[in-house]
Design a protein around this motif. Structure first.
Motif, PDB file in Angstrom:
ATOM      1  N   ASP A   1       0.780  -1.301  -0.549  1.00 12.13           N
ATOM      2  CA  ASP A   1      -0.460  -0.345   0.337  1.00 12.13           C
ATOM      3  C   ASP A   1       1.142   1.581  -0.036  1.00 12.13           C
ATOM      4  OD1 ASP A   1      -2.131   1.440   0.155  1.00 12.13           O
ATOM      5  OD2 ASP A   1      -2.101   1.971   2.387  1.00 12.13           O
ATOM      6  N   ARG A   2       1.890   1.107   0.640  1.00  9.22           N
ATOM      7  CA  ARG A   2       2.643   2.461   1.123  1.00  9.22           C
ATOM      8  C   ARG A   2       3.774   2.688  -0.182  1.00  9.22           C
ATOM      9  NH1 ARG A   2       4.812   2.646   7.528  1.00  9.22           N
ATOM     10  NH2 ARG A   2       2.845   3.039   8.339  1.00  9.22           N
ATOM     11  N   PHE A   3       4.119   0.922  -0.715  1.00 13.09           N
ATOM     12  CA  PHE A   3       4.678   1.640  -1.972  1.00 13.09           C
ATOM     13  C   PHE A   3       3.669   2.239  -2.978  1.00 13.09           C
ATOM     14  CE2 PHE A   3       6.046  -0.384  -6.193  1.00 13.09           C
ATOM     15  CZ  PHE A   3       7.227   0.213  -5.815  1.00 13.09           C
ATOM     16  N   LEU A   4       2.710   1.486  -3.528  1.00 13.45           N
ATOM     17  CA  LEU A   4       1.771   2.357  -4.775  1.00 13.45           C
ATOM     18  C   LEU A   4       1.634   3.534  -4.023  1.00 13.45           C
ATOM     19  CD1 LEU A   4      -0.548  -0.551  -4.707  1.00 13.45           C
ATOM     20  CD2 LEU A   4       1.214  -0.241  -6.659  1.00 13.45           C
ATOM     21  N   ARG A   5       1.330   4.357  -2.991  1.00 17.48           N
ATOM     22  CA  ARG A   5       1.185   5.697  -2.799  1.00 17.48           C
ATOM     23  C   ARG A   5       2.572   6.642  -3.665  1.00 17.48           C
ATOM     24  NH1 ARG A   5      -0.455   5.907   3.526  1.00 17.48           N
ATOM     25  NH2 ARG A   5      -1.942   3.990   3.478  1.00 17.48           N
ATOM     26  N   ARG A   6       3.626   6.087  -2.844  1.00 15.36           N
ATOM     27  CA  ARG A   6       5.128   6.692  -4.114  1.00 15.36           C
ATOM     28  C   ARG A   6       5.229   6.882  -5.551  1.00 15.36           C
ATOM     29  NH1 ARG A   6       6.459   4.996   1.514  1.00 15.36           N
ATOM     30  NH2 ARG A   6       7.660   6.526   2.461  1.00 15.36           N
ATOM     31  N   VAL A   7       4.027   5.163  -5.466  1.00 18.46           N
ATOM     32  CA  VAL A   7       4.466   5.199  -7.352  1.00 18.46           C
ATOM     33  C   VAL A   7       3.173   5.848  -8.239  1.00 18.46           C
ATOM     34  CG1 VAL A   7       3.599   3.706  -9.602  1.00 18.46           C
ATOM     35  CG2 VAL A   7       4.863   3.147  -7.861  1.00 18.46           C
ATOM     36  N   ARG A   8       1.740   6.345  -7.118  1.00 20.14           N
ATOM     37  CA  ARG A   8       1.215   7.649  -7.664  1.00 20.14           C
ATOM     38  C   ARG A   8       1.628   8.377  -7.445  1.00 20.14           C
ATOM     39  NH1 ARG A   8      -2.744   6.524  -3.849  1.00 20.14           N
ATOM     40  NH2 ARG A   8      -3.426   4.754  -5.269  1.00 20.14           N
ATOM     41  N   ALA A   9       2.405   9.046  -6.989  1.00 18.35           N
ATOM     42  CA  ALA A   9       3.241  10.365  -6.242  1.00 18.35           C
ATOM     43  C   ALA A   9       4.463  10.573  -7.887  1.00 18.35           C
ATOM     44  CB  ALA A   9       3.975  10.175  -5.099  1.00 18.35           C
ATOM     45  N   LEU A  10       4.706   9.626  -8.633  1.00 18.80           N
ATOM     46  CA  LEU A  10       5.512  10.064  -9.920  1.00 18.80           C
ATOM     47  C   LEU A  10       4.168  10.858 -10.741  1.00 18.80           C
ATOM     48  CD1 LEU A  10       7.318   6.378 -10.072  1.00 18.80           C
ATOM     49  CD2 LEU A  10       8.011   8.522  -9.705  1.00 18.80           C
ATOM     50  N   GLY A  11       3.226  10.476 -10.715  1.00 19.14           N
ATOM     51  CA  GLY A  11       1.875  11.206 -11.769  1.00 19.14           C
ATOM     52  C   GLY A  11       2.373  10.629 -12.929  1.00 19.14           C
ATOM     53  N   ASP A  12       2.379   9.939 -13.010  1.00 18.63           N
ATOM     54  CA  ASP A  12       2.939   8.708 -14.419  1.00 18.63           C
ATOM     55  C   ASP A  12       1.647   7.901 -14.434  1.00 18.63           C
ATOM     56  OD1 ASP A  12       2.521   7.329 -16.474  1.00 18.63           O
ATOM     57  OD2 ASP A  12       4.624   7.910 -16.678  1.00 18.63           O
ATOM     58  N   PRO A  13       0.068   8.319 -14.895  1.00 21.52           N
ATOM     59  CA  PRO A  13      -1.288   7.517 -14.791  1.00 21.52           C
ATOM     60  C   PRO A  13      -0.375   5.794 -15.524  1.00 21.52           C
ATOM     61  CG  PRO A  13      -1.720   9.266 -15.953  1.00 21.52           C
ATOM     62  CD  PRO A  13      -0.490   8.995 -15.726  1.00 21.52           C
ATOM     63  N   GLU A  14       0.457   5.693 -16.238  1.00 24.78           N
ATOM     64  CA  GLU A  14       0.540   4.405 -17.038  1.00 24.78           C
ATOM     65  C   GLU A  14       1.344   3.572 -15.556  1.00 24.78           C
ATOM     66  OE1 GLU A  14       2.279   1.535 -21.038  1.00 24.78           O
ATOM     67  OE2 GLU A  14       2.527   4.178 -20.351  1.00 24.78           O
ATOM     68  N   ILE A  15       2.368   4.033 -15.535  1.00 27.32           N
ATOM     69  CA  ILE A  15       3.299   3.169 -14.027  1.00 27.32           C
ATOM     70  C   ILE A  15       2.215   3.013 -13.644  1.00 27.32           C
ATOM     71  CG2 ILE A  15       4.656   3.298 -11.951  1.00 27.32           C
ATOM     72  CD1 ILE A  15       6.442   5.766 -14.580  1.00 27.32           C
ATOM     73  N   LEU A  16       1.917   4.200 -12.521  1.00 24.94           N
ATOM     74  CA  LEU A  16       0.432   3.566 -12.092  1.00 24.94           C
ATOM     75  C   LEU A  16      -0.330   2.821 -12.176  1.00 24.94           C
ATOM     76  CD1 LEU A  16      -0.333   3.997  -8.497  1.00 24.94           C
ATOM     77  CD2 LEU A  16      -2.088   5.430  -9.866  1.00 24.94           C
ATOM     78  N   SER A  17      -0.884   1.737 -13.338  1.00 21.97           N
ATOM     79  CA  SER A  17      -1.866   1.398 -13.532  1.00 21.97           C
ATOM     80  C   SER A  17      -0.958  -0.046 -13.778  1.00 21.97           C
ATOM     81  CB  SER A  17      -2.747   1.760 -15.472  1.00 21.97           C
ATOM     82  OG  SER A  17      -3.361   0.698 -16.019  1.00 21.97           O
ATOM     83  N   VAL A  18      -0.248  -0.128 -14.871  1.00 20.82           N
ATOM     84  CA  VAL A  18       0.840  -1.304 -14.886  1.00 20.82           C
ATOM     85  C   VAL A  18       1.213  -1.773 -12.905  1.00 20.82           C
ATOM     86  CG1 VAL A  18       2.765  -1.881 -15.498  1.00 20.82           C
ATOM     87  CG2 VAL A  18       1.772  -1.177 -16.775  1.00 20.82           C
ATOM     88  N   THR A  19       1.830  -1.170 -12.163  1.00 23.15           N
ATOM     89  CA  THR A  19       2.080  -0.745 -10.880  1.00 23.15           C
ATOM     90  C   THR A  19       1.098  -1.891  -9.865  1.00 23.15           C
ATOM     91  OG1 THR A  19       3.978   0.042 -11.025  1.00 23.15           O
ATOM     92  CG2 THR A  19       3.307  -0.832  -9.213  1.00 23.15           C
ATOM     93  N   SER A  20      -0.071  -0.989 -10.067  1.00 20.70           N
ATOM     94  CA  SER A  20      -1.165  -1.484  -9.450  1.00 20.70           C
ATOM     95  C   SER A  20      -1.811  -3.056 -10.287  1.00 20.70           C
ATOM     96  CB  SER A  20      -2.452  -0.335  -9.767  1.00 20.70           C
ATOM     97  OG  SER A  20      -1.814   1.004  -9.647  1.00 20.70           O
ATOM     98  N   SER A  21      -2.071  -2.928 -11.672  1.00 21.43           N
ATOM     99  CA  SER A  21      -2.436  -4.518 -12.029  1.00 21.43           C
ATOM    100  C   SER A  21      -2.107  -6.034 -11.634  1.00 21.43           C
ATOM    101  CB  SER A  21      -2.660  -3.994 -13.322  1.00 21.43           C
ATOM    102  OG  SER A  21      -1.975  -3.655 -13.847  1.00 21.43           O
ATOM    103  N   SER A  22      -0.716  -5.299 -11.494  1.00 24.79           N
ATOM    104  CA  SER A  22       0.375  -6.135 -11.384  1.00 24.79           C
ATOM    105  C   SER A  22       0.560  -6.556 -10.126  1.00 24.79           C
ATOM    106  CB  SER A  22       1.684  -5.541 -11.652  1.00 24.79           C
ATOM    107  OG  SER A  22       1.928  -5.196 -13.525  1.00 24.79           O
ATOM    108  N   ALA A  23       0.183  -5.730  -9.290  1.00 27.98           N
ATOM    109  CA  ALA A  23       0.257  -5.961  -7.305  1.00 27.98           C
ATOM    110  C   ALA A  23      -0.869  -7.018  -7.192  1.00 27.98           C
ATOM    111  CB  ALA A  23      -0.335  -5.313  -7.250  1.00 27.98           C
ATOM    112  N   ALA A  24      -2.196  -6.100  -7.861  1.00 24.07           N
ATOM    113  CA  ALA A  24      -3.338  -7.379  -7.449  1.00 24.07           C
ATOM    114  C   ALA A  24      -3.230  -8.755  -8.556  1.00 24.07           C
ATOM    115  CB  ALA A  24      -4.727  -5.965  -7.464  1.00 24.07           C
ATOM    116  N   LEU A  25      -3.357  -8.945  -9.661  1.00 32.10           N
ATOM    117  CA  LEU A  25      -3.072 -10.172  -9.808  1.00 32.10           C
ATOM    118  C   LEU A  25      -1.586 -10.878  -9.146  1.00 32.10           C
ATOM    119  CD1 LEU A  25      -2.930  -8.872 -14.086  1.00 32.10           C
ATOM    120  CD2 LEU A  25      -4.606  -9.586 -12.851  1.00 32.10           C
TER     121      LEU A  25
END
Length: 78
Positions: A47-71
Protein backbone atom coordinates in the motif's frame (compact mmCIF):
# COMPACT_ATOMS: atom_id res chain seq x y z
CA UNK A 1 13.30 -4.42 -10.80
CA UNK A 2 12.72 -7.48 -8.60
CA UNK A 3 15.42 -6.44 -6.14
CA UNK A 4 14.02 -2.92 -5.96
CA UNK A 5 10.57 -4.25 -5.13
CA UNK A 6 12.03 -6.52 -2.45
CA UNK A 7 13.95 -3.56 -1.02
CA UNK A 8 10.66 -1.65 -0.95
CA UNK A 9 9.33 -4.26 1.48
CA UNK A 10 7.46 -6.61 -0.84
CA UNK A 11 7.79 -10.37 -0.48
CA UNK A 12 10.13 -12.19 -2.85
CA UNK A 13 7.35 -14.11 -4.67
CA UNK A 14 5.22 -10.97 -5.10
CA UNK A 15 8.22 -8.90 -6.23
CA UNK A 16 9.29 -11.53 -8.76
CA UNK A 17 5.80 -11.79 -10.24
CA UNK A 18 5.30 -8.02 -10.40
CA UNK A 19 8.74 -7.36 -11.87
CA UNK A 20 8.16 -9.79 -14.72
CA UNK A 21 4.91 -8.07 -15.71
CA UNK A 22 6.23 -4.55 -15.23
CA UNK A 23 9.37 -5.09 -17.32
CA UNK A 24 7.20 -6.34 -20.18
CA UNK A 25 4.76 -3.42 -20.01
CA UNK A 26 6.75 -0.31 -19.10
CA UNK A 27 9.34 1.58 -21.11
CA UNK A 28 12.94 1.77 -20.01
CA UNK A 29 12.42 5.42 -19.06
CA UNK A 30 9.46 4.48 -16.86
CA UNK A 31 11.41 1.68 -15.21
CA UNK A 32 14.22 4.13 -14.49
CA UNK A 33 11.73 6.52 -12.86
CA UNK A 34 10.57 3.69 -10.62
CA UNK A 35 14.17 2.81 -9.77
CA UNK A 36 14.77 6.41 -8.70
CA UNK A 37 11.61 6.55 -6.61
CA UNK A 38 12.46 8.51 -3.45
CA UNK A 39 12.23 6.55 -0.23
CA UNK A 40 10.96 3.42 -2.01
CA UNK A 41 13.13 1.35 0.31
CA UNK A 42 11.16 2.67 3.27
CA UNK A 43 7.74 1.76 1.88
CA UNK A 44 7.43 -1.33 4.13
CA UNK A 45 4.15 -2.45 2.50
CA UNK A 46 2.49 -2.75 -0.87
CA UNK A 47 0.00 0.00 0.00
CA UNK A 48 2.75 2.47 0.91
CA UNK A 49 4.76 1.52 -2.16
CA UNK A 50 1.73 2.17 -4.41
CA UNK A 51 1.26 5.58 -2.76
CA UNK A 52 4.82 6.48 -3.68
CA UNK A 53 4.26 5.22 -7.24
CA UNK A 54 1.12 7.34 -7.48
CA UNK A 55 3.16 10.40 -6.47
CA UNK A 56 5.23 10.01 -9.67
CA UNK A 57 2.24 11.36 -11.58
CA UNK A 58 2.51 8.85 -14.44
CA UNK A 59 -0.86 7.12 -14.94
CA UNK A 60 0.66 4.28 -16.99
CA UNK A 61 3.25 3.45 -14.32
CA UNK A 62 0.51 3.48 -11.67
CA UNK A 63 -1.83 1.35 -13.78
CA UNK A 64 0.78 -1.29 -14.62
CA UNK A 65 2.15 -1.41 -11.07
CA UNK A 66 -1.31 -1.58 -9.46
CA UNK A 67 -2.66 -4.21 -11.82
CA UNK A 68 0.51 -6.28 -11.47
CA UNK A 69 0.24 -6.07 -7.69
CA UNK A 70 -3.41 -7.09 -7.71
CA UNK A 71 -2.98 -10.00 -10.13
CA UNK A 72 0.15 -11.29 -8.43
CA UNK A 73 -1.15 -10.88 -4.86
CA UNK A 74 -4.33 -12.80 -5.64
CA UNK A 75 -2.47 -15.56 -7.44
CA UNK A 76 -4.25 -14.97 -10.75
CA UNK A 77 -0.82 -14.56 -12.35
CA UNK A 78 2.40 -16.26 -11.31
Amino acid sequence: MRTGLINAGLSRPLAACMAERMVDRLSLAQLMRLADLPKARQAESLDRFLRRVRALGDPEILSVTSSSAALCATGLVR
